[in-house]
Design an enzyme around this catalytic site. Sequence first.
Site, PDB file in Angstrom:
ATOM      1  N   LYS A   1      53.715  57.113  28.567  1.00 50.97           N
ATOM      2  CA  LYS A   1      54.885  56.451  28.786  1.00 50.97           C
ATOM      3  C   LYS A   1      54.735  54.334  28.684  1.00 50.97           C
ATOM      4  O   LYS A   1      52.891  54.039  29.464  1.00 50.97           O
ATOM      5  CB  LYS A   1      54.927  56.757  30.367  1.00 50.97           C
ATOM      6  CG  LYS A   1      55.977  56.355  31.398  1.00 50.97           C
ATOM      7  CD  LYS A   1      56.844  54.763  31.099  1.00 50.97           C
ATOM      8  CE  LYS A   1      55.507  54.249  31.900  1.00 50.97           C
ATOM      9  NZ  LYS A   1      56.532  53.077  31.957  1.00 50.97           N
TER      10      LYS A   1
ATOM     11  N   GLU B   1      42.027  52.225  34.823  1.00 48.22           N
ATOM     12  CA  GLU B   1      41.255  50.378  34.497  1.00 48.22           C
ATOM     13  C   GLU B   1      42.475  50.289  34.554  1.00 48.22           C
ATOM     14  O   GLU B   1      43.194  49.616  34.010  1.00 48.22           O
ATOM     15  CB  GLU B   1      41.320  50.797  32.669  1.00 48.22           C
ATOM     16  CG  GLU B   1      40.747  50.126  32.322  1.00 48.22           C
ATOM     17  CD  GLU B   1      40.818  48.927  31.982  1.00 48.22           C
ATOM     18  OE1 GLU B   1      40.993  47.965  32.593  1.00 48.22           O
ATOM     19  OE2 GLU B   1      41.617  48.424  30.963  1.00 48.22           O
TER      20      GLU B   1
ATOM     21  N   CYS C   1      43.241  42.209  31.147  1.00 40.86           N
ATOM     22  CA  CYS C   1      42.444  42.646  32.562  1.00 40.86           C
ATOM     23  C   CYS C   1      41.174  42.078  32.959  1.00 40.86           C
ATOM     24  O   CYS C   1      40.838  41.925  34.155  1.00 40.86           O
ATOM     25  CB  CYS C   1      42.591  44.340  33.284  1.00 40.86           C
ATOM     26  SG  CYS C   1      42.462  44.964  31.431  1.00 40.86           S
TER      27      CYS C   1
ATOM     28  N   GLU D   1      44.357  38.183  40.925  1.00 41.21           N
ATOM     29  CA  GLU D   1      44.735  38.050  40.259  1.00 41.21           C
ATOM     30  C   GLU D   1      45.693  38.230  39.454  1.00 41.21           C
ATOM     31  O   GLU D   1      46.610  38.515  39.713  1.00 41.21           O
ATOM     32  CB  GLU D   1      44.574  40.003  39.374  1.00 41.21           C
ATOM     33  CG  GLU D   1      44.619  39.885  37.512  1.00 41.21           C
ATOM     34  CD  GLU D   1      44.527  41.544  37.231  1.00 41.21           C
ATOM     35  OE1 GLU D   1      45.434  42.075  37.622  1.00 41.21           O
ATOM     36  OE2 GLU D   1      43.669  41.680  35.911  1.00 41.21           O
TER      37      GLU D   1
END
Lengths: 275, 496, 306
Positions: free
Chosen positions: B200, B274, B308, B405
């Site tokens: 996806k 992850e 990331c 983040e």
Amino acid sequence: MTPRLAVRKTYKMYINGAFVRSESGRSYRPEGNADMNLPLGSRKDLRDAVRAARQAQSKWASLTAMNRGQILYRIAEMVDARRDEFQEMLGGKPRHAQEVEDTVTTFVWYAGWTDKFQAVLGTVDPVAGPYFTFTLPEPTGVVGIVPPPSHSLLGCARHLAPVLATGNTAVILAGDADTRPQLLLGEILATSDVPQGVANILTGSVKELLPWLSAHMDVNAIDLSGCPEPLLADAERNAAENVKRVYRFQPVAPLSPYVMAEAIEAKTVWHPLAR
Amino acid sequence: MPSHKLPTPESTHQEAPFEVFGYAPAPESTSIVSLAERYDCFINGEFTPPHSGSYFPTINPSTEEVLAQVALGDSADVDRAVTAAAAAFPAWSGLTPGERARYLFRIARIIQERSRELAVLETMDGGKPIKESRDVDLPLVAAHFFYYAGWADKLEWAFPGATLRPLGVCGQIIPWNFPLLMLAWKIAPALATGNTVVLKPAETTPLTALFFADICQQADLPPGVVNIVTGAGQTGQALVEHPQVAKIAFTGSTEVGKIIQKSLAGRGTHLSLELGGKAANIVFDDAPLDQAVEGIINGIYFNQGHVCCAGSRLLVEESVAGILLEKLRSRMMTLRVGNPLDKNTDVGAINSKMQLEKIEELVLSGVAEGADLFQTPCTLPDKGFWFPPTVLSGVAQSSRVVREEIFGPVLSVLTFRTPEEAVEKANNTPYGLSAGIWTDKGSRILWMSNHLRAGVIWANTYNRFDPTAPFGGYKESGFGREGGLHGLLPYVEISR
Amino acid sequence: MVTTTLPLSDVLVALPARIDTVAAEERAAALAKRSIKKESKLFALDLAIRCMDLTTLEGADTPGKVHSICLKAMHPAPNDPAIPSVAAVCVYPSMVSHAKEVLKGSGVHVASVATSFPSGQSFRDIKIREVEEAQRAGADEIDMVIDRGAFLSGRLDEVYEEIVQVKEACGSAHLKVILETAELGSYDNIRKASLIALAAGADFIKTSTGKLTQAATLPITLVMLEAIRDYAWKTGIRAGMKPAGGIKTAKQAIQYLVLLNETLGSEWLTPAMFRLGASSLLNDVLMQIEKERTGSYFAAEYFSEA
């Protein structure tokens, strides 16, 4: 001669290198053993155990691999020395002697892995560029263990030894069956130069304690091998709260270096390579 | 209390140098990409319309132009895809390993042959600078397939003494920051080990995955081995909840990662995650400063900071903070922000309006908390989503911009005094994906590497990737590794 | 901006020489990928000519050869008034007077190599004397070589003092200090030598003599440009940069200009602050200008040799 009046043993949990009854003052009588009171650990005992494990972890991991290996081997020696006592506690049958034997073997086996798993679970990575890059296995940190109850002693050994060999520290929920063998293992640990806090053994209701262990934000991984099916989903959901590594081995973890892979992190280090 | 506020550098540097030697536009042509008006789901080797009949637009974030309509896959489409993958699994896992390898090599080659087309498309759909999609993403994509192609027929030597078995149908959910690269990281090891996949792609960047579907057809990959269902969060959720999925691999935010881990609780589904990061990029006073500046720039402005493992927290030894920041600001003056298709663009468009709003909100919170703001002076295009390269100094360890983040081109600056303090600050986060160390001292590099709780440590470099090098996080940055020998583990059951 | 000179030891302490090789080379390679098109390409090519030190440094150099190169320097494309003159002609000291005569009134400078070029292995007083003679013969610029022997054996003060003395001997002539980077062994040393030259009063620092196979490279130039920038930040003194040797194509020249533009900024985009030392670059630049103007690729025979 009058029959000898036995001096009975008070069974204690092993937390932070000390033998303690539950801070809650509670105890339980395992099924079929009305004559003994085993500590019924509380969430505060668990809290203390995790704290101890956290405090002990970095130092345990920074011992030389050789040193950790010697300590694990020492555990094997001490189990061997008390094999009759263990066999008796386990039920006294020949298969129990075998379980003790397997336990000794387990600690001896992992004692030898402490300075070798790096070679099997680490790599040098031939990246396409002027860099030297390597990947090292490192301990995950604090590991919560619910060992499979089918083998009260060997379950502990097979699930604890790989965790300790790789530099993790552990909190074991031994459950509320006849946990004398696990508590005796605590005495073994205490006399095998295992630093305080490195391994902690709690007895009591898994149903009561597991939610606290699985949700504990300072626990990095959890071995749910012995988790009863009805508790599993909740425990795993709790574990997600801090993205714990969750694993299970059934009926009992094999002797395999890849068991150690469950509680290690791969750390990859890059550095430029130039004159 | 000692002041940790950074000294203000007396800047002697000139203004942005482009007025005299301004580079004329050098746009990469988009004529190499031929887009259809509408894209269907790729299931069982064919493009098939979504069950719902609904499509959603995917836009170019640098112009807000609609590029194409893309199928909105729902649980029925996911079910069809999983069924196809399950049906394909016995034959695929039963192929000789050498044949699986050949398919993967073939895919790698086709990617190389079509790399310009894919790079341009990646930039159009995602907003990243063409020089990155051309020089970083696409070469790594092809390399990843090459690398795992080679493993397919060597698995018996991967883990001594162990037997590996594929897991079955792998559901893979990937993010929008490196759309095709994340696809490669997911699909290559999964197929090499004999699994089949349902992938996806991210809602805002589905196009390169759909072109990859075309590549699968070109490669004559057996139907059902790779299935691609486009859609949004609900499509991903349907994939996670599908009972026939043996494994979920997810790259994305920690927040969603936790939701996935929870929804899989008690189901025995394999999982690798992850997730997010808040990496410290640590500069000591003996660092090669000019190269450290490059590493800081590359660490946080690469791909607009949509990374990331971005080095979003600069930890600088107090004694060199002044000069380092002066050099950093001077270097930021030369960053070229704008049309991602221009070969000279350093920083492209923010991937989506939603992401832009998140970045803006966090930066404002930083300023409200008293941070000093410095930004690359640049004229941003009227259309599209843009945020200039930003540095926030004068922040505290407790500031939101230091803890959360941001996933944008925003660097927060803190100082430290000793290696111990650097380690303590670097590790003082629930994340643990990556870290950078800049020092001339070899022993200190190893000591720091040892003490930093992060899966990837870049010493005197930053943001380097390679298929042979594992990548993944500690703590709340996830578990499992992608790349290298370790990257096989999340896709196999291992028995001694 | 405050202008201050600092003792060598202060400079070396304040601006330590620590370069990460891989990262420096990656940065230079990234800048080399800039795509310079159309009017900015024409601007760069024009600037490359204006910043060029057209060089002949052969044992076989004669007044005739120097004459020819001077004509080329003044009028690179005689039929095209839009093409500028180069910045300077660079010759051996014995050729200075010939060059000066041809170039008189043209605005094209005469640069002379000196200090026992290219090795620098001679007596200090002879080197000084050579500089004085070259200057007296009409050199506008002196390209000296540093004493690599002294540098590599750690006698940094000697290197520094010699440059100071040469600078004094230069009088009104501008001093370019050649580091001969290929002999210095590392980027750290290149930075250190750059700073020594700057602290000693160099007007320019220059990469190479052109006599070794390894000459100017983009990363070496980057490291030297960063030394110039750091020294300017520290002292307010702005020095120029001259990459030399191995620069043969217009594409390379543009890469050097991009490096300069993005490291030191537009104020350095002038012959007063930047030179390209080259013997065979000019015609390729002319060829590229024609290509930009006409859209067709050219052949070398349409452009005159020097």
